[in-house]
Write an enzyme that holds these catalytic residues in place. Structure first.
Site, PDB file in Angstrom:
ATOM      1  N   HIS A 205       0.622  -1.066   0.032  1.00  0.00           N
ATOM      2  CA  HIS A 205       0.006   0.075  -0.019  1.00  0.00           C
ATOM      3  C   HIS A 205       0.679   1.165   0.121  1.00  0.00           C
ATOM      4  O   HIS A 205       1.639   1.449   0.879  1.00  0.00           O
ATOM      5  CB  HIS A 205      -0.937   0.026   1.063  1.00  0.00           C
ATOM      6  CG  HIS A 205      -2.082  -1.225   1.407  1.00  0.00           C
ATOM      7  ND1 HIS A 205      -2.320  -1.738   2.355  1.00  0.00           N
ATOM      8  CD2 HIS A 205      -2.609  -1.648   0.173  1.00  0.00           C
ATOM      9  CE1 HIS A 205      -3.071  -2.652   1.918  1.00  0.00           C
ATOM     10  NE2 HIS A 205      -3.368  -2.631   0.581  1.00  0.00           N
TER      11      HIS A 205
ATOM     12  N   GLU B  39       1.799   3.890   2.953  1.00  0.00           N
ATOM     13  CA  GLU B  39       2.118   3.502   4.159  1.00  0.00           C
ATOM     14  C   GLU B  39       3.742   3.410   4.219  1.00  0.00           C
ATOM     15  O   GLU B  39       4.242   2.361   4.499  1.00  0.00           O
ATOM     16  CB  GLU B  39       1.679   2.151   4.284  1.00  0.00           C
ATOM     17  CG  GLU B  39       0.178   1.841   4.557  1.00  0.00           C
ATOM     18  CD  GLU B  39      -0.299   0.521   4.595  1.00  0.00           C
ATOM     19  OE1 GLU B  39       0.209  -0.535   4.631  1.00  0.00           O
ATOM     20  OE2 GLU B  39      -1.693   0.331   4.778  1.00  0.00           O
TER      21      GLU B  39
ATOM     22  N   GLU C 219       2.085  -4.825  11.580  1.00  0.00           N
ATOM     23  CA  GLU C 219       1.373  -3.271  11.418  1.00  0.00           C
ATOM     24  C   GLU C 219       2.057  -2.230  12.339  1.00  0.00           C
ATOM     25  O   GLU C 219       2.206  -2.528  13.584  1.00  0.00           O
ATOM     26  CB  GLU C 219      -0.109  -3.457  11.868  1.00  0.00           C
ATOM     27  CG  GLU C 219      -0.805  -4.117  10.833  1.00  0.00           C
ATOM     28  CD  GLU C 219      -1.456  -3.466   9.656  1.00  0.00           C
ATOM     29  OE1 GLU C 219      -1.238  -2.323   9.494  1.00  0.00           O
ATOM     30  OE2 GLU C 219      -2.188  -4.227   8.892  1.00  0.00           O
TER      31      GLU C 219
ATOM     32  N   HIS D 187       3.344  -3.676   7.250  1.00  0.00           N
ATOM     33  CA  HIS D 187       2.138  -2.328   6.460  1.00  0.00           C
ATOM     34  C   HIS D 187       2.309  -1.235   7.838  1.00  0.00           C
ATOM     35  O   HIS D 187       2.831  -1.311   8.794  1.00  0.00           O
ATOM     36  CB  HIS D 187       0.752  -3.143   6.960  1.00  0.00           C
ATOM     37  CG  HIS D 187       0.627  -4.125   5.647  1.00  0.00           C
ATOM     38  ND1 HIS D 187      -0.491  -3.684   4.651  1.00  0.00           N
ATOM     39  CD2 HIS D 187       0.953  -5.358   5.257  1.00  0.00           C
ATOM     40  CE1 HIS D 187      -0.456  -4.687   3.772  1.00  0.00           C
ATOM     41  NE2 HIS D 187       0.358  -5.449   3.950  1.00  0.00           N
TER      42      HIS D 187
END
Length: 1104
Positions: free
Chosen positions: A808, A811, A990, A905
């Site tokens: 993504h 990010e 994350e 991420h």
């Protein structure tokens, strides 16, 4: 006998000598038993029974009322009401009727089916007739109004009352300001509001002019209630307006009748008086809801970037996704927080999303390609065929267990004891820069100022030719159909016309540049020349070119100022009503190269790599609306921003409103700040990205797509920046930017820094992207101790660790974590050495180069979220995913299935750093599946890395980890690699955009230092997955890591729920006033019951 039956609470029990259900059955009198002509003693005994029942239900909790409802109490009271109504006011015994009505209001309010029950019993129209017959009697009318309010909980019942002129009758009972019968007045307004739950009644009220009447009533009560004794009535009138503006017709009428202006002025008065604060929030929410929808000032909802896509198999030719005026926005009517591990849309229940099919959880699907095509990926394992000729055969290295000297142990302990790892140099550099400012001479380099690096002057151009216009596109270099791109680093000769030829800047770097590890401005420029973008960027952003270091001290998260959102919303409403100071001129447009340079205005720019700002509009002298560019080829995913701003006045607060954000909530509501980079500070020796901004909040606004569905929801991120310097050039971003060019330059510098006799570092091209940019894959491992068969055999049998990142593009925190991982694995740290001698690392640092380059937030140029394509990736449209998965298939086919797979991420809703993994048992447990898990065998090793990180990484939160498999995530990397490739330890890691709420970093922002540290700590945690640790590593290392320590196991929780408390202010529009909910109705009933002196006299209530 216990009157409570089986419904107990803390209230002491009361005992009676008769059947407890006498109180319920006592209400089922026949009409002839309790009429006016009946026995006075019977009437009194009935009243006594009703009073006792009222006292019992009023004491304790609502459990008693619900218990009575389950036993038929509502039906009994309705039958009693019907049986004791004669049809004529003069014949009714109100001594009995009033207690029945009060009880019915109390009990019915807790009964969700009371409207339907009342219709079946014939009590709805009966109560309405009773009200019509008692308009002149305040106490009786109040009792009827309370019951009607309860009945109107049902839409069908409210419609029935409205169709029988009930709405008109009640509206006439709402008088202008008075000091008499306030409880009855309040009851009439609340009953009118309750009837507006029906769309039919709303339409009727609008057509009859009731909106104007309600506004006049509110203005009258507001202006004349100088002692503020009727605040509840004013609040009830606001509730009516809230209900009637639920429909577009009501909102339009409200605005046309001057409702916005009225509420704006009354709200200003309320803000000056503390006792009126309860009226401010409903007024503000009502104005927010009724602000007319304003289309974004764009020519098209589609991205300013379009890109020609190759045709899928079966399609005729290449498709160019064109800007469309049509409504491709319907799917956005619900919020789509779609981070890899973020919450689902509100309509999807978390438990329903969990996979409960044991076959789907356990069985491996068939490969998506034949095994014969996998051999092409053998080239991505160069360590298996490398001859290591560069080794000096005369010098034999010692074994891993004895290679660590005492000096290495000391260095290791110093590194591990310092949570900042190897980053202490940044503090030293900045402190030295402060002590010894750059020598200011009269050379060409010294006379350059910050303003000279404004992107418009072209000092940082990568070529002498301006790139193509935004809407124009370059022809892509597509991946060959036969397989991945040819090997190599694409480091061929540099074009002469794009060589770095700015001696002035060279001198400036030499004189005023700060040492930044693994960064060289000249190398960055050379790499940028080769980067291909859709619009043809030819200018570099100064922070990326010059470089930056982490700020020496940690930055605390900001504290939200009370009422900041309300203040901003009121300013926005004022903009709509008073246009005298509104400028509304476009000062930057990405699609127009001729953006004017306005006087008394900031200058904006975003046409550089990773930049995202589509349009800037000056609203007031120091306020700007900013519109972000959607992801290429589509009309959504607007969240990431990165732009340049200049021509500021120092010391003046500038308000920036990013008005087309899409996510329904943001960490900006919980202490997060944007980041700012000052060119002047950088030239003065402090090149840092700093958290900046005050008065930050994130809330729903009144904007809608330019041509799409008007029901699409946008949100505003607003913040205020006060710039420090005059003639400065600053950059603002959502988070610390990390460009594709930075990665390519970083890899070259890493390769240059290693000792090739000790570290095997090989950069290759996995494939080419749709836009023709190479997607690099890096192999890192330790060189064998010698060219002997034993050492070569050990190297070729090392297990693989596969790491990926930045699928993504919005990010960048994932890239900073990956940077920390790469630098640590290439370092001389004893742990890094041990890891290299144990594992082979295969790393894809950026899975979505095109998205990163073009400043996108979520997708690739194919308008798809690449992390939803892993199940069946298209080789033409998703080449990076297709070939990464193919490489994983290949490793599996040759018996080298990765021991660990982790996809890095960023997370926009939660704090800290955490892992998501996959577990059959935990999924079945949390879904409350009927499958017996006692017989299922599952290796608990999937938790090993999280447990290790919980001990060694201060940024890591074990309690935020989750190992469930969701249906909606079945096509993500984590799930596909676990299910299809068979990797037990398949994770998504994350990292927050915001900061920390635990441990030693609690209350602090996440910075570049902490992100890079997390990349290093993840490498440390890999020690926990090696079975023969004690044989591989130094004893002192094992003792420090304490891998055998019994780490307490924490229970995972539902990670799809935000870990934040509700925002201090409503992000969404409030559809209801809190006063409409039933917590206050019982007190209204009690107040009406206690009123005296109204029954004897006549109190005229007709508001007409």
């Amino acid at each position: 006998m216990n009157i409570y039956g089986d419904c107990r609470d803390k209230t002491p029990p009361v005992y009676f000598s008769f059947d407890p259900w006498y109180f319920v059955h006592a209400a089922r009198w026949e009409k002839q038993d309790v009429t006016v002509q009946g026995n006075t003693a019977d009437v009194q005994s009935t009243v006594n029974v009703l009073n006792i029942l009222d006292e019992l239900l009023s004491a304790g909790t609502d459990r008693r009322i619900h218990y009575m409802i389950r036993k038929g109490g509502s039906e009994a009271l309705l039958n009693a009401l019907v049986n004791n109504y004669s049809g004529h006011c003069s014949h009714c015994n109100y001594t009995i009727l009033l207690p029945i009505l009060y009880l019915l209001a109390k009990v019915g309010h807790k009964d969700r089916s009371i409207g339907k029950k009342a219709e079946e019993a014939g009590a709805v129209l009966l109560t309405l007739n009773l009200l019509k017959n008692n308009i002149q009697h305040a106490k009786r009318a109040a009792a009827c109004l309370l019951v009607i309010q309860v009945f109107a909980q049902s839409v069908s019942t409210a419609t029935l009352i409205g169709s029988n002129q009930g709405q008109d009758v009640i509206y006439r009972l709402m008088p202008r300001y008075t000091t008499k019968n306030l409880q009855t007045v309040k009851a009439s307004i609340n009953a009118f509001a309750a009837l507006l739950c029906s769309n039919t009644n709303i339409s009727s009220a609008v057509s009859k002019g009731f909106v104007s009447g309600l506004l006049q009533l509110y203005e009258d009560w507001h202006s004349k209630d100088t002692k503020h004794s009727a605040i509840e009535i004013r609040y009830a009138l606001l509730c009516c307006l809230h209900r009637i503006t639920r429909r577009a017709l009501g909102r339009h009428t409200f605005v046309s009748q001057g409702g916005l202006r009225l509420l704006y002025h009354t709200t200003q008065t309320c803000l000056l008086n503390k006792c009126l604060t309860s009226l401010v929030e409903p007024s503000v929410q009502l104005m927010r809801k009724c602000l007319p929808k304003t289309p974004l000032p764009l020519t098209s909802d589609h991205s300013a970037y379009s890109f020609p896509l190759p045709a899928r198999q079966g399609e005729a030719a290449c498709n160019v996704v064109k800007a469309s005026d049509g409504g491709n926005w319907d799917f956005l009517e619900e919020d789509e927080e779609d981070d890899e591990e973020c919450q689902e849309a509100a309509t999807i229940d978390y438990d329903d999303d969990l996979e409960t099919d044991l076959n789907k959880l356990c069985l491996c699907p068939d490969p998506d390609r034949p095994k014969e095509v996998l051999h092409q990926y053998s080239r991505l394992c160069p360590e298996l065929s490398h001859d290591f000729q560069e080794l000096d055969l005369s010098s034999q290295r010692s074994s891993p267990s004895s290679s660590s000297s005492s000096n290495d142990d000391t260095a290791l302990r110093d590194n591990l004891a310092c949570h900042n790892g190897e980053r202490r140099w940044s503090t030293e550099v900045l402190s030295q820069a402060e002590k010894d400012p750059p020598n200011q001479t009269k050379s060409d380099a010294a006379i350059l100022k910050a303003k000279d690096f404004n992107s418009h002057n072209g000092l940082l151009k990568t070529s002498s030719v301006v790139g193509s216009k935004v809407i124009q596109t370059r022809k892509p270099s597509l991946v060959p159909k036969s397989g991945p791109a040819n090997d190599g680093c694409n480091d061929n000769k540099e074009e002469n016309n794009n060589s770095y030829d700015f001696p002035t800047i060279d001198k400036l770097i030499e004189r005023q540049g700060v040492f930044i590890p693994y960064h060289e401005a000249t190398m960055y420029h050379a790499a940028a020349v080769k980067t291909k973008s859709i619009p043809g960027f030819d200018i570099l952003a100064f922070p990326d070119f010059w470089g930056h270091v982490p700020k020496p001290a940690n930055e605390p998260m900001t504290t939200r100022k009370p009422g900041v959102q309300r203040q901003k919303v009121i300013e926005d409403i004022q903009r709509f009503m008073n246009t005298d100071d509104i400028i509304n001129r476009v000062v930057f447009d990405m699609e127009d190269d001729r953006s004017p340079d306005m006087p008394d205005s900031l200058r904006f720019f975003s046409r550089f790599e990773c930049g995202n700002l589509r349009k800037a509009i000056q609203v007031r002298r120091y306020e700007y609306d900013l519109i972000l560019n959607a992801d290429a080829n589509c009309s959504q995913h607007t969240q990431w921003f990165y732009f340049e701003v200049s021509k500021m006045v120092p010391g003046v607060p500038y308000r920036f409103n990013i008005i087309n954000c899409e996510k329904s909530n943001s960490q900006f509501n919980y202490g997060m700040q944007p980041v700012l980079y000052s060119v002047r500070d950088a030239l003065n020796g402090q090149p840092c990205w700093l958290r900046s901004g005050t008065d930050i909040c994130y809330f729903r606004n009144h904007f809608c797509p330019a041509r799409g569905s008007r029901r699409t929801t946008f949100y505003t991120l607003t913040f205020t920046i006060t710039f420090k310097h005059n003639e400065d050039v600053c950059y603002l971003a959502y988070h610390y930017p990390y460009t594709y060019t930075a990665l390519m330059a970083h890899l070259k510098l890493l390769h240059r820094s290693i000792d090739p006799t000790k570290i095997y570092f090989r950069q290759q091209i996995l494939c080419a992207t749709l836009a023709g940019n190479p997607c690099p894959i890096v192999t890192i491992t330790g060189c064998p101790a010698s060219k002997g068969c034993k050492d070569i055999h050990q190297l070729r049998n090392r297990p693989c660790i596969v790491l990926t990142s930045r699928v993504h593009p919005g990010e960048p925190n994932a890239s900073w974590v990956m940077k920390g991982t790469l630098e640590f694995l290439c370092s001389r740290d004893p742990v890094a050495t041990a890891l290299r001698e144990t594992f082979v690392f295969k790393i894809v640092p950026i899975l979505n180069p095109d998205g990163v380059i073009n400043g996108m937030h979520r997708c690739d140029v194919n308008k798809e979220d690449l992390n939803r394509q892993w199940s069946k990736p298209d080789p033409l449209l998703c080449p990076t995913i297709y070939h990464t998965k193919g490489f994983l298939y290949y490793l599996n086919s040759i018996g080298r299935t990765p021991l660990v797979f982790c996809d890095y991420h960023g997370h926009s809703r939660k704090k800290n750093v955490f892992l998501y993994g996959c577990s059959v048992k935990e999924t079945l447990w949390q879904s409350s599946s009927d499958v017996d898990t006692a017989g299922l065998k599952e290796d608990p090793g999937y938790r090993a890395i999280a447990k290790a990180l919980d001990r060694i990484a201060p940024a890591f939160s074990f309690n935020s980890c989750n190992y469930t498999v969701e249906k909606s995530r079945s096509s993500t990397a984590r799930v596909v690699v676990w299910r299809e490739i068979g990797v037990l330890r398949s994770y998504t890691m994350e990292s927050t955009y915001n900061g920390f709420d635990q441990g030693i970093y609690k209350g602090l922002h996440m910075g570049i230092r902490e992100l890079e540290e997390m990349g290093m700590k993840f490498c440390h945690s890999l020690l926990s997955v090696t079975k023969d640790t004690k044989e591989l590593y130094d004893t002192s290392l094992i003792s420090y890591m304490n891998l055998d320590h019994n780490i307490q196991d924490h229970k995972s929780h539902n990670i799809f729920e935000d870990d934040e408390p509700p925002c201090a202010e409503e992000i969404e529009y409030s559809t209801e006033c809190p006063g409409l909910h039933g917590s206050d109705l019982e007190s209204d009933v009690n107040k009406c019951m206690s009123c005296t002196g109204e029954e004897e006299g006549v109190a005229h209530l007709d508001g007409s």
